[in-house]
Design a protein around this motif. Structure first.
Motif, short mmCIF file in Angstrom:
data_model
loop_
_atom_site.label_atom_id
_atom_site.label_comp_id
_atom_site.label_asym_id
_atom_site.label_seq_id
_atom_site.Cartn_x
_atom_site.Cartn_y
_atom_site.Cartn_z
N ALA A 21 26.62 47.41 42.43
CA ALA A 21 26.60 45.97 42.69
C ALA A 21 27.13 45.71 44.10
CB ALA A 21 27.46 45.27 41.66
N ALA A 22 26.50 44.79 44.81
CA ALA A 22 26.85 44.55 46.20
C ALA A 22 28.23 43.90 46.34
CB ALA A 22 25.81 43.66 46.86
N ALA A 23 28.57 43.01 45.40
CA ALA A 23 29.84 42.27 45.54
C ALA A 23 31.01 43.14 45.14
CB ALA A 23 29.81 41.03 44.67
N PRO A 24 31.95 43.41 46.07
CA PRO A 24 33.10 44.22 45.71
C PRO A 24 34.02 43.46 44.75
CG PRO A 24 33.19 43.57 48.04
CD PRO A 24 31.99 42.92 47.45
N LYS A 25 34.67 44.22 43.88
CA LYS A 25 35.52 43.63 42.87
C LYS A 25 36.90 43.35 43.47
CE LYS A 25 37.07 45.63 38.77
NZ LYS A 25 36.95 46.82 37.94
N PRO A 26 37.42 42.14 43.34
CA PRO A 26 38.75 41.89 43.89
C PRO A 26 39.82 42.60 43.08
CG PRO A 26 37.95 39.94 42.75
CD PRO A 26 36.86 40.97 42.66
N PHE A 27 40.84 43.07 43.76
CA PHE A 27 41.93 43.75 43.08
C PHE A 27 43.17 42.88 43.25
CE2 PHE A 27 45.53 46.77 43.15
CZ PHE A 27 45.36 47.35 41.91
N ALA A 28 43.80 42.54 42.15
CA ALA A 28 44.97 41.67 42.22
C ALA A 28 46.21 42.44 41.77
CB ALA A 28 44.77 40.45 41.33
N VAL A 29 47.25 42.31 42.56
CA VAL A 29 48.53 42.94 42.25
C VAL A 29 49.32 42.02 41.32
CG1 VAL A 29 50.72 43.57 43.33
CG2 VAL A 29 48.57 44.28 44.37
N SER A 30 50.02 42.58 40.36
CA SER A 30 50.77 41.77 39.40
C SER A 30 51.88 40.97 40.09
CB SER A 30 51.40 42.67 38.33
OG SER A 30 52.46 43.39 38.91
N ASP A 31 52.32 39.91 39.40
CA ASP A 31 53.37 39.06 39.97
C ASP A 31 54.65 39.84 40.23
OD1 ASP A 31 51.69 36.95 39.96
OD2 ASP A 31 52.47 36.04 38.12
N GLN A 32 54.98 40.76 39.31
CA GLN A 32 56.23 41.51 39.46
C GLN A 32 56.22 42.34 40.75
OE1 GLN A 32 57.01 44.64 36.67
NE2 GLN A 32 59.17 44.79 37.25
N VAL A 33 55.08 43.00 40.99
CA VAL A 33 54.98 43.83 42.20
C VAL A 33 54.99 42.95 43.44
CG1 VAL A 33 53.48 45.44 43.45
CG2 VAL A 33 53.84 45.72 40.98
#
Ligand code: ZN
Length: 443
Positions: A21-33
């Motif tokens: 798929a062309a659209a890269p998947k966003p990666f979210a860091v947890s609130d704690q980190v």
């Protein structure tokens, strides 16, 4: 606030085979980190340590050159290991030692009650004894075999230790710093294997390899390598016609192997990389051998490929013996030898070590991303379920492992490598007022 970034493709060549798929998947860091990294950034001692690391740049490059100019061929890392041991000792680490396998490491004690992290780079290079390892400089770049891989990582480790010493920051957990032997090729990760066998309480691992400071590599490409040797009666091509041939048997085996269809995901591959055999054009060959490399990002897929491929060597010999009606004891026999075993492994991207590394890049103003799987010292702990990442030592590099074009390293902004490792290590092992992110696996 969660830190977001871009998830890079899981493998550049895999992407060529199987369009993604062309659209890269966003990666979210947890609130704690995110909170941990935000707190670290606002600590004056951390800010001053980051400035120290920037000012330490020239020391780091000087050490990188010095280390690179000590030959460290496969299985002969002794000289460089002794030099590295001295440097670790001079930096005030405790209990600096060289273990029976040749790894060197020492510990910086925490205040107690935290996880233990091992931060290292590898001492060995791919270059054989006798290689001219003199480093030259041209147009701001450094040239020399091993100047990037992994003199870059080794000097980054030392710079991080210096910054901790200079800032006096107390972590909660212990951090072990060192250099491993046997990371490359037939070294077969023997250093890191021995380290984790002797230090089963270590909770996490960062290996510093040449590379950029934006990517976080957390998946391990495993490999298994065999040498198959085919032996038979041999004979004259005319006078003994009718006998089975070792090369014939190997050719039949290769034809079978070539028809294998390993899974595309996780990426799984094979190649017959080296063949050898025969003595003369007018002889039925009595000997032949081939070396086969199998790789996968999935441990089960690697095992599956091995189960399919290995019997094909014997099947090739059986086919050859049947074709020539070889009498019992007069046919081709096969001997197999495991010449490489680097375990594969995976871990969740949403894990403290991956998120902390990612957040550290973001904290330095870099566009963090998850990198493609690779094969490094981190394979071993990842396979064992111990959190581990491969982080870049900073700067830019090229022609690593090349015997024809000179390996080069561009030191521009390479202090970002030690800075990111420093922030990641603090987040994982805990700083004053900050709980460690890395879970402890011992009671
Ligand atoms: Zn390396």
């Amino acid at each position: 606030m969660a830190i977001t970034g871009i998830l890079a493709s899981a493998g550049c060549s895999a992407a060529e085979e199987t369009p993604r798929a062309a659209a890269p998947k966003p990666f979210a860091v947890s609130d704690q980190v995110s909170r941990t990294m935000d707190t670290l950034k606002t600590m004056p001692s951390v800010a001053s340590a980051l400035r120290f690391l920037e000012q330490d740049h020239q020391n780091t490059i000087t050490e990188q050159i010095a280390l690179s100019e000590i030959p460290s061929p496969p299985f002969k890392e002794d000289r460089r290991a002794a030099d590295y041991q001295r440097r670790l000792t001079e930096l005030g680490l405790e209990n600096v030692r060289r273990d029976a396998t040749g790894n060197v490491y020492g510990v910086r004690r925490g205040t107690g009650g935290g996880p233990t992290l091992f931060v290292s780079a590898h001492l060995d290079t791919v270059f054989p004894e006798g290689t001219d390892v003199k480093v030259t400089q041209r147009d701001g770049k450094l040239y020399g075999p091993g100047i990037a891989d992994d003199a870059n990582g080794l000097s980054a480790v030392l710079s991080v230790v210096r910054a901790l010493r200079d800032s006096g920051i107390q972590t909660k957990g212990d951090i072990i710093f060192g250099g491993t032997v046997g990371e490359e090729g037939l070294g077969d990760l023997r250093g890191v294997k021995a380290f984790f066998a002797e230090n089963p309480d270590v909770d996490g691992f960062i290996t510093i390899e040449p590379g950029d400071v934006k990517k976080v590599v957390y998946q391990a490409t495993g490999s298994r390598r065999y040498k198959f040797s085919f032996t038979g009666p041999g004979g004259h091509s005319f006078g003994d016609f009718g006998r089975p041939s070792a090369i014939g048997a190997m050719g039949r085996a290769i034809a079978r192997i070539d028809e294998l269809r390993p899974p595309a995901q996780p990426k799984t591959t094979f190649t017959v990389g080296v063949v050898d055999g025969g003595t003369s054009v007018n002889a039925i060959s009595g000997t032949a051998s081939m070396q086969v490399d199998m790789r996968s990002n999935g441990p089960a897929e690697l095992d599956g490929l091995e189960r399919q491929l290995v019997p094909m060597a014997q099947a090739g010999a059986d086919d050859e013996n049947a074709r020539w009606n070889a009498a019992a004891g007069k046919g081709i026999t096969v001997k197999k030898e495991l010449i490489g075993d680097r375990p594969a492994g995976d871990q969740p991207a949403q894990s403290p070590i991956v998120e902390a590394s990612f957040a550290a890049s973001t904290a330095l103003g870099l566009a963090a991303s998850l990198g493609e799987a690779s094969s490094t010292d981190a394979n071993l702990p990842i396979n064992k379920g111990i959190p581990a990442v491969r982080l870049g030592g900073g700067g830019d590099d090229g022609n690593t492992h090349s015997f024809t074009d000179p390996e080069w390293f561009d030191p521009k902004d390479s202090h970002l490598g030690p800075q990111r490792v420093f922030l990641t290590a603090l987040a994982l092992t805990g700083a004053p007022g900050l709980d460690p992110l890395l879970p402890q696996h011992r009671p």
